[in-house]
Design an enzyme around this catalytic site. Structure first.
Site, PDB file in Angstrom:
ATOM      1  N   CYS A  87       0.839  -1.203   0.000  1.00 10.98           N
ATOM      2  CA  CYS A  87       0.000   0.000   0.000  1.00 10.98           C
ATOM      3  C   CYS A  87       0.878   1.260   0.000  1.00 10.98           C
ATOM      4  CB  CYS A  87      -0.974  -0.040   1.181  1.00 10.98           C
ATOM      5  SG  CYS A  87      -2.292   1.175   0.985  1.00 10.98           S
ATOM      6  N   HIS A 174      -3.896  -5.090   0.436  1.00 10.51           N
ATOM      7  CA  HIS A 174      -3.352  -5.551   1.728  1.00 10.51           C
ATOM      8  C   HIS A 174      -3.391  -7.082   1.802  1.00 10.51           C
ATOM      9  CE1 HIS A 174      -2.865  -1.724   3.834  1.00 10.51           C
ATOM     10  NE2 HIS A 174      -3.873  -1.309   3.079  1.00 10.51           N
ATOM     11  N   GLU A 176      -2.198  -8.862   4.130  1.00 11.91           N
ATOM     12  CA  GLU A 176      -2.151  -9.314   5.524  1.00 11.91           C
ATOM     13  C   GLU A 176      -3.527  -9.433   6.181  1.00 11.91           C
ATOM     14  OE1 GLU A 176      -1.321  -6.443   4.290  1.00 11.91           O
ATOM     15  OE2 GLU A 176      -1.589  -4.761   5.653  1.00 11.91           O
ATOM     16  N   SER A 230      -1.596 -11.772  38.142  1.00 14.67           N
ATOM     17  CA  SER A 230      -2.808 -10.949  38.116  1.00 14.67           C
ATOM     18  C   SER A 230      -4.052 -11.770  37.831  1.00 14.67           C
ATOM     19  CB  SER A 230      -2.663  -9.895  37.023  1.00 14.67           C
ATOM     20  OG  SER A 230      -2.710 -10.534  35.761  1.00 14.67           O
ATOM     21  N   GLY A 231      -3.849 -13.013  37.389  1.00 14.46           N
ATOM     22  CA  GLY A 231      -4.996 -13.808  36.968  1.00 14.46           C
ATOM     23  C   GLY A 231      -5.152 -13.775  35.458  1.00 14.46           C
ATOM     24  N   GLY A 232      -4.400 -12.895  34.792  1.00 17.12           N
ATOM     25  CA  GLY A 232      -4.463 -12.799  33.335  1.00 17.12           C
ATOM     26  C   GLY A 232      -3.465 -13.726  32.668  1.00 17.12           C
ATOM     27  N   VAL A 233      -3.527 -13.739  31.317  1.00 19.81           N
ATOM     28  CA  VAL A 233      -2.690 -14.647  30.529  1.00 19.81           C
ATOM     29  C   VAL A 233      -1.208 -14.324  30.691  1.00 19.81           C
ATOM     30  CG1 VAL A 233      -2.268 -15.510  28.189  1.00 19.81           C
ATOM     31  CG2 VAL A 233      -4.430 -14.448  28.735  1.00 19.81           C
ATOM     32  N   ASP A 234      -0.869 -13.039  30.557  1.00 21.64           N
ATOM     33  CA  ASP A 234       0.542 -12.688  30.419  1.00 21.64           C
ATOM     34  C   ASP A 234       1.355 -13.050  31.659  1.00 21.64           C
ATOM     35  OD1 ASP A 234      -0.623 -11.660  28.205  1.00 21.64           O
ATOM     36  OD2 ASP A 234      -0.428  -9.560  28.801  1.00 21.64           O
ATOM     37  N   SER A 235       0.846 -12.685  32.840  1.00 24.55           N
ATOM     38  CA  SER A 235       1.634 -12.965  34.035  1.00 24.55           C
ATOM     39  C   SER A 235       1.684 -14.467  34.301  1.00 24.55           C
ATOM     40  CB  SER A 235       1.098 -12.204  35.243  1.00 24.55           C
ATOM     41  OG  SER A 235      -0.223 -12.568  35.529  1.00 24.55           O
TER      42      SER A 235
END
Ligand code: XMP
Length: 519
Positions: A87, A174, A176, A230-235
């Site tokens: 683009c 595009h 992608e 934290s209870g989230g995915v990342d930690s």
């Protein structure tokens, strides 16, 4: 293990398109590691990565404006790897190499039918002669640079050009985005036929390297590592990864700030204990947070207060353990990418106080094992490492929790009311099999009361707003078109089951101009 220097890498120069991260994800899905760098990165810095290929992203800008983003002027002369412009990237190539770019009468946005003029072009090999492609541009190239051939067109306009000898390619559409169904094949052709990539990178290969690096970083002594859960995915995934590397020298601390969803603290603790072999320490600090939040209504003040108390509680707990020298953070690649100014205001609009002030205050060194990865990749390796599915597929949840979804003062009663509303919304979404089709969905408790009628009685009670959004990365979002029947069920249940509510409204704002959270 590949070191950074040996690893097969493709560099993507970011000119500010909303799709840049999508290009990176597609390249990685093809098994090729890639990095996103700002458009004006010097040739020297790009070359130091020894890229197998270079991709120039799209942009909302116009090449013929004075302030248009331009790459290092020596880029095309000095780089000795193949280049693909997408683009705006194609328009930049055209303007540098002596082609001609003109504004279109109207911005072209949406589907177009692409006719491939040269089926032998390496980018289009193995593809049908016509394909549906997604366009989003205001300018177009009307004359290709000298020595370049036009390899595809839409209606009457040029849509792709190339110079085989210079190994430079451009696409106006595009490849992608999912709206270009065969787009991944075009990108794969660039990676494998043009750049001759091996395609042997996987997120799992990346973690093997990470585990080794963490061992080296922490060393063989007595030093300990602390990780906030934290209870989230990342930690959770970061903790699992560090656990693989140094096991019992990592202490994981999960603070209950009282601002979590209903029973979330108990459920997450149980899930982690049952499935993961972590040294998990829990701290119940609900009262401290609630006390500190008393009387505060200003959103930034709330966030700052929660951040400050978190640090106090965490620090106090950490003191129980000797030799804590490192802090694990679940920083992801999108947080690391240097954002291009063109993209406009982004995540700095609200202070995100998760563990922000900790490293400096406690003189800790950081371990960020996920900083090269996208969320989908983190989920993949989390699965490999045995992180429970329930945690991996959860909606994102803000660090300051329900406090930023209770407009006005955060009180015990308000928290209970919102938790009950949140449970109803969550249950109904899951029953309708729509939980995973939205990025986030949650209720917000508004600081206003309205008049209603229940039975023969006049009521004067609070309003709940429902927010559900679709998004790819949380940077931009659209309100989810939830079925009316589903909204009706949620509304009926909220008013009848959650006492104190007599009205429900649905938020139909996108981000920008709104944000996902209300505070
Ligand atoms: P906004 O409201 O800025 O949110 O559009 C974008 C995404 O970030 C989440 N969010 C946070 N996440 N700490 C976090 O870890 C925070 O302080 C925070 N504030 C917002 C939000 O839920 C959305 O997914």
């Amino acid at each position: 293990m590949h070191t950074n220097n040996q690893r097969e890498t493709v560099v993507i120069l970011d000119f500010g398109s909303q799709y840049t991260q999508l290009i990176a994800r597609r390249v990685r899905e093809a098994g090729v590691y890639c990095e996103i760098l700002p458009f004006n990165t010097s040739v020297k810095a790009i070359s130091s990565r020894k890229p197998s290929g270079l991709i120039l992203s799209g942009s909302p800008a116009s090449v013929y404006h004075d302030d248009a983003p331009r790459p290092d002027p020596l880029l095309l002369e000095k780089m000795d790897c193949p280049v693909l412009g997408i683009c705006y990237g194609l328009q930049v190539l055209a303007s540098i190499l002596g082609g001609e770019v003109r504004p279109s009468k109207n911005r072209e946005y949406g589907y177009a039918r692409l006719k491939i003029l040269d089926p032998n072009s390496p980018l289009f090999q193995g593809l049908p002669l016509e394909l549906d492609v997604w366009m989003s541009h205001g300018d177009h190239v009307i004359v290709p640079p000298p020595g370049f051939t036009v390899t595809a067109q839409t209606a009457d306009a040029l849509n792709a050009f190339e110079s085989l000898s210079r190994r430079i390619y451009g696409l106006q559409f595009h490849p992608e985005v999912v709206h270009t169904p065969l787009g991944s094949m075009v990108l794969r052709n660039f990676l494998f036929r043009v750049c001759k990539c091996r395609g042997d990178w996987t997120p799992l290969a990346a973690i093997k390297g990470q585990i080794e690096r963490i061992r080296q970083q922490v060393g063989g002594g007595q030093d300990k590592v602390i990780c906030g859960i934290s209870g989230g995915v990342d930690s959770a995934v970061a903790a699992a990864l560090v656990n693989q590397a140094i096991e019992n020298r990592q202490v994981c601390v999960f603070v209950n700030n009282g601002l979590l969803r209903e029973r979330e603290f108990e459920l997450t603790t149980a899930l982690l204990r049952q499935n993961m072999n972590l040294n998990l320490q829990v701290v119940r600090a609900e009262h401290m947070f609630l006390k500190a939040l008393r009387g505060i209504t200003d959103p930034e003040k709330k966030r700052k207060t929660i951040g400050r108390i978190f640090i106090e509680v965490f620090e106090e707990k950490a003191r129980e353990f000797r030799n804590v020298k490192y802090l694990v953070q679940g920083t992801l690649y999108p947080d690391v990418i240097e954002s291009v100014a063109l993209r406009g205001p982004s995540s700095v609009i609200k202070s995100h106080h998760n563990v922000g002030g900790l490293p400096k205050k406690m003189k800790l060194k950081l371990i960020e094992p996920l900083r090269e990865l996208f969320k989908d990749e983190v989920r993949l390796i989390g699965r490999e490492l045995g992180v429970p599915e329930e945690i991996l597929t959860r909606h994102p949840f803000p660090g300051p929790g329900l406090a930023v979804r209770i407009l006005g003062e955060v009180t015990d009663d308000n928290i209970k009311l919102l938790q009950a509303a949140d449970r109803v919304f969550d249950e109904e979404l899951r029953l309708a099999d729509m939980y995973h089709t939205v990025w986030q969905a949650f209720p917000i408790l508004l600081p206003i009361s309205t008049v209603g009628v229940m039975g023969d009685e006049r009521t004067y009670e609070r309003v709940i707003a429902l927010r559900a959004v679709t998004s790819v990365d949380g940077m931009t979002a659209d309100w989810a078109r939830l079925p009316h029947d589903l909204l009706a069920r949620i509304s009926t249940r909220l008013v009848s089951e959650v006492s104190g509510i007599n009205r429900v409204v649905y938020d139909i704002s996108s981000k920008p101009p709104s944000t996902i959270e209300w505070e």
